[in-house]
Design a protein around this motif. Structure first.
Motif, mmCIF file in Angstrom:
data_model
loop_
_atom_site.group_PDB
_atom_site.id
_atom_site.type_symbol
_atom_site.label_atom_id
_atom_site.label_comp_id
_atom_site.label_asym_id
_atom_site.label_seq_id
_atom_site.Cartn_x
_atom_site.Cartn_y
_atom_site.Cartn_z
ATOM 1 N N ALA B 179 0.881 -1.171 0.000
ATOM 2 C CA ALA B 179 0.000 0.000 0.000
ATOM 3 C C ALA B 179 0.916 1.217 0.000
ATOM 4 N N MET B 180 0.823 1.991 -1.070
ATOM 5 C CA MET B 180 1.817 3.052 -1.274
ATOM 6 C C MET B 180 1.222 4.443 -1.096
ATOM 7 N N TRP B 181 2.036 5.281 -0.510
ATOM 8 C CA TRP B 181 1.759 6.709 -0.334
ATOM 9 C C TRP B 181 2.856 7.415 -1.110
ATOM 10 N N GLU B 182 3.034 8.703 -0.922
ATOM 11 C CA GLU B 182 4.053 9.405 -1.699
ATOM 12 C C GLU B 182 5.223 9.879 -0.839
ATOM 13 N N GLY B 183 4.933 10.235 0.401
ATOM 14 C CA GLY B 183 5.950 10.893 1.211
ATOM 15 C C GLY B 183 6.729 9.990 2.138
ATOM 16 N N GLY B 184 6.371 8.704 2.184
ATOM 17 C CA GLY B 184 7.067 7.812 3.109
ATOM 18 C C GLY B 184 7.125 6.400 2.562
ATOM 19 N N SER B 185 7.337 5.462 3.469
ATOM 20 C CA SER B 185 7.529 4.070 3.071
ATOM 21 C C SER B 185 6.248 3.451 2.525
ATOM 22 N N ALA B 186 6.426 2.383 1.747
ATOM 23 C CA ALA B 186 5.286 1.526 1.404
ATOM 24 C C ALA B 186 4.920 0.736 2.649
ATOM 25 N N THR B 187 3.643 0.356 2.751
ATOM 26 C CA THR B 187 3.181 -0.472 3.866
ATOM 27 C C THR B 187 2.832 -1.854 3.325
ATOM 28 N N THR B 196 -2.526 -5.680 7.906
ATOM 29 C CA THR B 196 -1.324 -4.847 7.806
ATOM 30 C C THR B 196 -0.150 -5.494 8.530
ATOM 31 N N ARG B 197 0.973 -5.625 7.818
ATOM 32 C CA ARG B 197 2.175 -6.206 8.438
ATOM 33 C C ARG B 197 3.162 -5.146 8.899
ATOM 34 N N GLY B 198 3.184 -3.997 8.270
ATOM 35 C CA GLY B 198 4.101 -2.928 8.714
ATOM 36 C C GLY B 198 4.791 -2.248 7.544
ATOM 37 N N ILE B 199 5.552 -1.198 7.853
ATOM 38 C CA ILE B 199 6.206 -0.461 6.772
ATOM 39 C C ILE B 199 7.378 -1.275 6.216
ATOM 40 N N VAL B 200 7.707 -1.003 4.962
ATOM 41 C CA VAL B 200 8.760 -1.743 4.276
ATOM 42 C C VAL B 200 10.023 -0.890 4.218
ATOM 43 N N THR B 201 11.129 -1.461 4.662
ATOM 44 C CA THR B 201 12.424 -0.790 4.562
ATOM 45 C C THR B 201 13.287 -1.617 3.615
ATOM 46 N N TRP B 202 13.630 -1.050 2.474
ATOM 47 C CA TRP B 202 14.315 -1.823 1.419
ATOM 48 C C TRP B 202 15.764 -2.096 1.779
ATOM 49 N N SER B 203 16.372 -1.168 2.528
ATOM 50 C CA SER B 203 17.703 -1.388 3.102
ATOM 51 C C SER B 203 17.792 -0.465 4.306
ATOM 52 N N GLU B 205 19.618 1.866 5.495
ATOM 53 C CA GLU B 205 19.854 3.316 5.372
ATOM 54 C C GLU B 205 18.705 4.026 4.647
ATOM 55 N N LEU B 206 17.771 3.256 4.075
ATOM 56 C CA LEU B 206 16.651 3.879 3.361
ATOM 57 C C LEU B 206 15.367 3.894 4.192
ATOM 58 N N LYS B 207 15.496 3.631 5.489
ATOM 59 C CA LYS B 207 14.327 3.658 6.364
ATOM 60 C C LYS B 207 13.643 5.023 6.308
ATOM 61 N N HIS B 208 12.319 5.020 6.228
ATOM 62 C CA HIS B 208 11.481 6.230 6.212
ATOM 63 C C HIS B 208 11.692 7.101 4.974
ATOM 64 N N MET B 209 12.378 6.577 3.956
ATOM 65 C CA MET B 209 12.557 7.375 2.740
ATOM 66 C C MET B 209 11.251 7.371 1.939
ATOM 67 N N PRO B 210 11.007 8.465 1.209
ATOM 68 C CA PRO B 210 9.803 8.505 0.378
ATOM 69 C C PRO B 210 9.855 7.449 -0.728
ATOM 70 N N PHE B 211 8.714 6.837 -0.969
ATOM 71 C CA PHE B 211 8.582 5.775 -1.974
ATOM 72 C C PHE B 211 7.268 6.065 -2.686
ATOM 73 N N SER B 212 7.329 6.571 -3.901
ATOM 74 C CA SER B 212 6.125 7.118 -4.533
ATOM 75 C C SER B 212 5.065 6.047 -4.748
ATOM 76 N N ALA B 213 3.846 6.511 -5.005
ATOM 77 C CA ALA B 213 2.717 5.594 -5.222
ATOM 78 C C ALA B 213 2.562 5.225 -6.687
#
Lengths: 143, 512
Positions: B179-187, B196-203, B205-213
């Motif tokens: 589930a994607m938003w624009e200003g933060g992580s995918a969920t 809901t399982r939680g936010i996704v951190t791809w690596s 150092e990229l925690k809380h980085m914006p991930f577009s929808a």
């Protein structure tokens, strides 16, 4: 989003490791109970006075291993006056509050009064509390 | 039911009016079940017209319908899950403390799954259990600042995921439903239960980085995305199963807001409108969305990035225009062709949407199909526009990044009485310029429609166009199925729910 967030991480690093020595004696003790800091790494706590540059250079600092539940640290012999605390959890033990490439903290942090900012740190005024002659205890919730 | 009778069924008819009361009942029952008290005891804060019912939003309840009513015939080969996502909750509080968001983009993400099986079509919608949603549901008050509503923070906002609504798009990548938003992580959601399982951190150092929808996905499943925030831009290259293959962070050529992009088989292509951020206004309490400025004297920048090497970037310029959504891009002989939907400026977002959210019946500025040719040898961009008033362009997933012929849009027939919602669907044949189009009655408010390929077929357009809409008279939401190469023939099936749902933004159909 205010740019202040960008400086937050740098401020933490300075505030913990550029500490001025405490010159107070025979004052009150301040006990800080830090809740929900997780169980990874070290809780790094910085104590500021109004005369300090808020989030720049703290009067005092201390650290304690993070533990589930609560962690308690104590600042001894404080002069009467206003103080504020900022803390972060150094989860990976590298001595600084890590941020992502945009400058947003990726390690937990908190302030006294559980003060919050809006996309950035709160002002000193929001985090401040008073220490009188008597010993004092406060609680800070990290999450 | 033959095709002609669909038209009647979806328009204003006596039969629809009869089902309207049933829909009300079903909806109220669902509301009661979750809130644990009588629903509708207080008048709704939102006083929009019957057409705008979906903008009331839900009160945090999940809904499900095991077997939707099917009019017509769902093709036997059309099997899979049509996931959609959109803002589903706009109001909280009671009595004098009642609050309503002032912007459509602010609502909490409600993820829908329309499941097409041999047993029929079912529907399920669940709110994404974001940190913000859980806290606000418990407090029955808005606690977090929102994109377009100036609300003070009553909960810690330590990073953008503390205000993440996960409300814009949804795509199944590997075993994660994002589930994607624009200003933060995918969920990450469970694709079966929508839990809901939680936010996704791809690596790390990229925690809380914006991930577009608006990720773009190659026909082989390779996943490309970007994010922008605080003057920086991040690019992501993920495998079809969701492993981070590479990423890059660099200074964004423009500051404000970037919503979507396009890919070719060689490049990532961005058209960056001249949007700035008024930081002084934000310091005075304006919401992020309210602090966005339109700098119409600046250019819209064209950013072209080498897919194989994110450090190879080139910038061209075009006269200022606004773009939210892209259809497709493709590249041959050092010329990139991009199609998108163009509007003049930010007014649709900054002016029309807040007015719509207040219940005003006002017609938005037009947004039209646009086609730009980027000549990489000459460094020149030529743009051509069409007249149709539309949004939400989509192409066949088999041709993303490749030479495509068709682009699909929900379209305005020019007879929308109250501004909100499209009334037809349209396919533009970009080679002949011809339009294949079906118009519903004005009693319908249509959303995005997506192309679903026929299994085992590789031919562009061989499959169906599937989308959703709202039947104003019946006060019910429905899904549509069209032959993707013959929209004018009308829907092959209309799949009706016994209730209405909030409007979605975007989604994907994952074939079984």
């Amino acid at each position: 989003m205010p740019r202040t967030l960008l400086n937050l991480a740098a401020a933490f690093t300075i505030s913990i490791f550029g500490l001025a020595a405490s010159s107070a004696a025979f004052g009150a003790d301040l006990t800080v109970e830090i809740r929900n800091a997780g169980d990874k790494g070290t809780v790094m706590v910085a104590l500021f006075k109004p005369s300090d540059r808020w989030l720049g250079r703290a009067s005092m600092g201390t650290a304690a291993p993070a533990r589930n539940g609560a962690v308690t640290v104590t600042f001894k012999d404080l002069e009467e006056g206003e103080y504020a605390i900022s803390l972060f959890v150094d989860e990976n033990g590298n001595g600084r509050m890590d941020t992502n490439p945009i400058g947003i903290p990726i390690e937990p942090y908190a302030f006294s009064n559980d003060a919050t900012g809006n996309f950035g740190p709160p002002l000193f005024e929001k985090a401040k509390f008073n220490v009188a002659k008597e010993n004092k205890s406060i609680v800070i919730n990290v999450k | 039911m033959n095709r002609r009778s669909f038209f009647t069924a979806v328009g204003a008819t006596a039969a629809s009016a009869a089902t309207a009361s049933m829909a009300q009942t079903a909806s109220s029952a669902a509301t009661r079940a979750v809130l644990g008290g009588p629903a509708g005891a207080k008048p709704p804060l939102f006083q929009g017209s019957a057409r705008m019912t979906p903008l009331r939003g839900y009160h945090g309840q999940d809904v499900a319908c095991e077997r939707a009513a099917i009019e017509g015939k769902v093709p036997q080969e059309l099997r899979g899950v049509f996931y959609r996502n959109g803002p589903g909750l706009f109001e909280r509080g009671a009595g004098t403390n009642k609050q309503r968001y002032s912007h459509w983009f602010d609502g909490d993400g409600l993820v829908h799954a329309w499941r097409f099986t041999d047993q029929g079509v079912s529907h399920q919608a669940r709110f994404v259990q974001t940190k913000k949603f859980i806290a606000e549901q418990s407090a029955n008050a808005f606690l977090a600042p929102a994109f377009g509503s100036a609300l003070p923070a009553h909960m810690p906002v330590r990073n953008s995921d503390d205000v993440n609504t996960a409300n814009t798009n949804v795509y199944k990548l590997g075993d994660r439903l994002l589930a994607m938003w624009e200003g933060g992580s995918a969920t990450d959601l469970d694709p079966q239960s929508l839990h809901t399982r939680g936010i996704v951190t791809w690596s790390p150092e990229l925690k809380h980085m914006p991930f577009s929808a608006h990720p773009k996905i190659d026909p082989d499943g390779t996943f490309w995305n970007f994010g922008t925030m605080m003057g920086k831009m991040v690019l992501y290259h993920l495998s079809p199963t969701g492993e981070l293959l590479k990423h890059a962070v660099f200074d964004a050529p423009t500051g404000g807001m970037v919503h979507d992009f396009a890919i070719t088989h060689k490049s990532l292509v961005f058209l960056l409108p001249p949007i700035g951020i008024d930081y002084a206004a934000m310091r005075k309490g304006a919401a992020f969305g309210q602090a966005l400025t339109w700098n119409g004297n600046d250019s819209t920048k064209v950013l072209i990035v080498d897919r194989n090497d994110f450090s190879k970037r080139r910038i061209l310029e075009m006269p200022a225009f606004m773009v939210f959504h892209f259809g497709n891009a493709w590249e041959a002989d050092n010329v990139i062709r991009v199609d998108f939907v163009q509007s003049k400026n930010l007014d649709i977002m900054s002016d029309w949407m807040p007015r719509m959210m207040r219940g005003e019946t006002v017609v938005p500025d037009r947004s039209n199909p646009a086609f730009v040719k980027i000549d990489l040898n000459r460094g020149k961009c030529d743009v051509a526009m069409r007249d149709e008033n539309c949004e939400f362009p989509r192409v066949d997933p088999r041709v993303v990044g490749l030479r495509n012929r068709n682009v699909y849009y929900p379209v305005d027939n020019g007879d929308r009485p109250e501004g909100f919602g499209f009334t037809g669907v349209m396919r533009i044949d970009t080679e002949s310029g011809k339009v294949d189009r079906y118009n519903f009655s004005e009693q319908v408010a249509l959303e995005e429609h997506v192309v679903v390929p026929r299994p085992s077929s590789g031919r562009e357009g061989d499959g169906w166009l599937v989308g959703v809409g709202f039947d104003v008279a019946a006060q019910q939401s429905f899904a549509t199925v069209f032959d993707a190469m013959n929209l004018a023939a009308g829907p092959q099936a209309i799949i009706r729910l016994p209730y209405w749902t909030p409007v979605c933004f975007h989604g994907h159909f994952h074939t079984a």
